[in-house]
Motif scaffolding. Sequence first.
Motif, PDB file in Angstrom:
ATOM      1  N   GLN A   1       2.500  -4.635  17.551  1.00 25.00           N
ATOM      2  CA  GLN A   1       1.805  -4.383  18.807  1.00 25.00           C
ATOM      3  C   GLN A   1       0.726  -3.334  18.596  1.00 25.00           C
ATOM      4  O   GLN A   1       0.962  -2.321  17.933  1.00 25.00           O
ATOM      5  CB  GLN A   1       2.780  -3.896  19.878  1.00 25.00           C
ATOM      6  N   ASN A   2      -0.457  -3.588  19.150  1.00 24.56           N
ATOM      7  CA  ASN A   2      -1.570  -2.635  19.132  1.00 24.56           C
ATOM      8  C   ASN A   2      -1.911  -2.125  17.724  1.00 24.56           C
ATOM      9  O   ASN A   2      -2.115  -0.940  17.515  1.00 24.56           O
ATOM     10  CB  ASN A   2      -1.287  -1.455  20.064  1.00 24.56           C
ATOM     11  N   GLY A   3      -1.924  -3.018  16.747  1.00 24.11           N
ATOM     12  CA  GLY A   3      -2.310  -2.636  15.391  1.00 24.11           C
ATOM     13  C   GLY A   3      -1.254  -1.918  14.591  1.00 24.11           C
ATOM     14  O   GLY A   3      -1.548  -1.366  13.530  1.00 24.11           O
ATOM     15  N   THR A   4      -0.045  -1.875  15.105  1.00 24.93           N
ATOM     16  CA  THR A   4       1.037  -1.227  14.375  1.00 24.93           C
ATOM     17  C   THR A   4       2.297  -2.061  14.483  1.00 24.93           C
ATOM     18  O   THR A   4       2.271  -3.150  15.041  1.00 24.93           O
ATOM     19  CB  THR A   4       1.263   0.218  14.882  1.00 24.93           C
ATOM     20  N   TYR A   5       3.398  -1.559  13.965  1.00 19.24           N
ATOM     21  CA  TYR A   5       4.655  -2.295  14.000  1.00 19.24           C
ATOM     22  C   TYR A   5       5.743  -1.419  14.612  1.00 19.24           C
ATOM     23  O   TYR A   5       5.630  -0.208  14.659  1.00 19.24           O
ATOM     24  CB  TYR A   5       5.071  -2.797  12.623  1.00 19.24           C
TER      25      TYR A   5
ATOM     26  N   GLU B   1       9.191  -1.235   0.091  1.00 17.98           N
ATOM     27  CA  GLU B   1       7.999  -2.078   0.018  1.00 17.98           C
ATOM     28  C   GLU B   1       7.721  -2.795   1.341  1.00 17.98           C
ATOM     29  O   GLU B   1       6.623  -3.302   1.556  1.00 17.98           O
ATOM     30  CB  GLU B   1       8.126  -3.109  -1.105  1.00 17.98           C
ATOM     31  N   LEU B   2       8.692  -2.808   2.223  1.00 17.65           N
ATOM     32  CA  LEU B   2       8.517  -3.429   3.536  1.00 17.65           C
ATOM     33  C   LEU B   2       7.327  -2.820   4.264  1.00 17.65           C
ATOM     34  O   LEU B   2       6.522  -3.529   4.867  1.00 17.65           O
ATOM     35  CB  LEU B   2       9.804  -3.241   4.350  1.00 17.65           C
ATOM     36  N   VAL B   3       7.188  -1.512   4.184  1.00 20.29           N
ATOM     37  CA  VAL B   3       6.084  -0.807   4.855  1.00 20.29           C
ATOM     38  C   VAL B   3       4.738  -1.258   4.306  1.00 20.29           C
ATOM     39  O   VAL B   3       3.770  -1.400   5.056  1.00 20.29           O
ATOM     40  CB  VAL B   3       6.272   0.719   4.728  1.00 20.29           C
ATOM     41  N   THR B   4       4.663  -1.518   3.012  1.00 23.08           N
ATOM     42  CA  THR B   4       3.414  -1.992   2.401  1.00 23.08           C
ATOM     43  C   THR B   4       2.942  -3.288   3.062  1.00 23.08           C
ATOM     44  O   THR B   4       1.770  -3.430   3.404  1.00 23.08           O
ATOM     45  CB  THR B   4       3.615  -2.218   0.890  1.00 23.08           C
ATOM     46  N   ILE B   5       3.855  -4.223   3.260  1.00 21.61           N
ATOM     47  CA  ILE B   5       3.501  -5.506   3.865  1.00 21.61           C
ATOM     48  C   ILE B   5       3.223  -5.336   5.358  1.00 21.61           C
ATOM     49  O   ILE B   5       2.254  -5.896   5.888  1.00 21.61           O
ATOM     50  CB  ILE B   5       4.609  -6.554   3.630  1.00 21.61           C
ATOM     51  N   LEU B   6       4.029  -4.551   6.039  1.00 21.41           N
ATOM     52  CA  LEU B   6       3.804  -4.310   7.472  1.00 21.41           C
ATOM     53  C   LEU B   6       2.444  -3.666   7.713  1.00 21.41           C
ATOM     54  O   LEU B   6       1.723  -4.054   8.637  1.00 21.41           O
ATOM     55  CB  LEU B   6       4.925  -3.442   8.048  1.00 21.41           C
ATOM     56  N   ASP B   7       2.078  -2.700   6.885  1.00 20.88           N
ATOM     57  CA  ASP B   7       0.754  -2.060   7.007  1.00 20.88           C
ATOM     58  C   ASP B   7      -0.371  -3.064   6.775  1.00 20.88           C
ATOM     59  O   ASP B   7      -1.409  -3.013   7.431  1.00 20.88           O
ATOM     60  CB  ASP B   7       0.608  -0.910   6.014  1.00 20.88           C
ATOM     61  N   LEU B   8      -0.170  -3.972   5.842  1.00 16.36           N
ATOM     62  CA  LEU B   8      -1.175  -4.989   5.532  1.00 16.36           C
ATOM     63  C   LEU B   8      -1.386  -5.941   6.717  1.00 16.36           C
ATOM     64  O   LEU B   8      -2.501  -6.336   7.028  1.00 16.36           O
ATOM     65  CB  LEU B   8      -0.737  -5.773   4.293  1.00 16.36           C
ATOM     66  N   LEU B   9      -0.305  -6.289   7.404  1.00 12.04           N
ATOM     67  CA  LEU B   9      -0.358  -7.270   8.489  1.00 12.04           C
ATOM     68  C   LEU B   9      -0.737  -6.709   9.848  1.00 12.04           C
ATOM     69  O   LEU B   9      -1.397  -7.384  10.642  1.00 12.04           O
ATOM     70  CB  LEU B   9       1.014  -7.950   8.632  1.00 12.04           C
TER      71      LEU B   9
ATOM     72  N   LEU C   1      -1.689 -14.652  11.846  1.00 15.17           N
ATOM     73  CA  LEU C   1      -2.764 -13.684  11.706  1.00 15.17           C
ATOM     74  C   LEU C   1      -4.022 -14.303  12.301  1.00 15.17           C
ATOM     75  O   LEU C   1      -4.207 -15.520  12.242  1.00 15.17           O
ATOM     76  CB  LEU C   1      -2.997 -13.352  10.235  1.00 15.17           C
ATOM     77  N   ARG C   2      -4.877 -13.453  12.857  1.00  7.39           N
ATOM     78  CA  ARG C   2      -6.117 -13.946  13.463  1.00  7.39           C
ATOM     79  C   ARG C   2      -6.943 -14.747  12.460  1.00  7.39           C
ATOM     80  O   ARG C   2      -6.910 -14.491  11.260  1.00  7.39           O
ATOM     81  CB  ARG C   2      -6.932 -12.773  13.997  1.00  7.39           C
TER      82      ARG C   2
END
Length: 140
Positions: free
Chosen positions: A131-135, A96-104, A13-14
């Motif tokens: 990529q580009n702020g999404t997964y 819950e995978l989406v929760t973490i992906l959205d966070l990252l 992460l940046r």
Amino acid sequence: MSLHFEVVFTCFLRDDTPDTVLDALRWHLGLSTERPTGLDPAEHTYPVLTPDPDGRLPGGDVASLRRQPRGFAAGRELYAWGLFSRNYWLDDEMSELVTILDLLASHIEEPGYGGYFREEYDAEPTILTFQNGTYGPLKL
């Protein structure tokens, strides 16, 4: 009978990732016991990346978030937040995978590979990409 999954996040992460995101990750990873203020309990229902000390994965579950050197540019050292998490999830938890992906997603340092998940007896994982702020698209 439930299916079980190995879920792995491995990405940088940046360095300027907001404290709110880092605090949320620390809570999810079990590195902090207090739910961060402002973290929506309806969306972040429980810490999903906390290692299970009795986990069934070879070598056990792992959770790490640390600021790491990433090289030099313009005469100064560059840093990023290294995230590594490996957990054993039940199929009921996979939403819950989406929760973490959205966070990252909007804080990834470099686009591309970010981890994978696989059903415990599958040889082929499903790759997680950013990529580009999404997964990338997920096939659950």
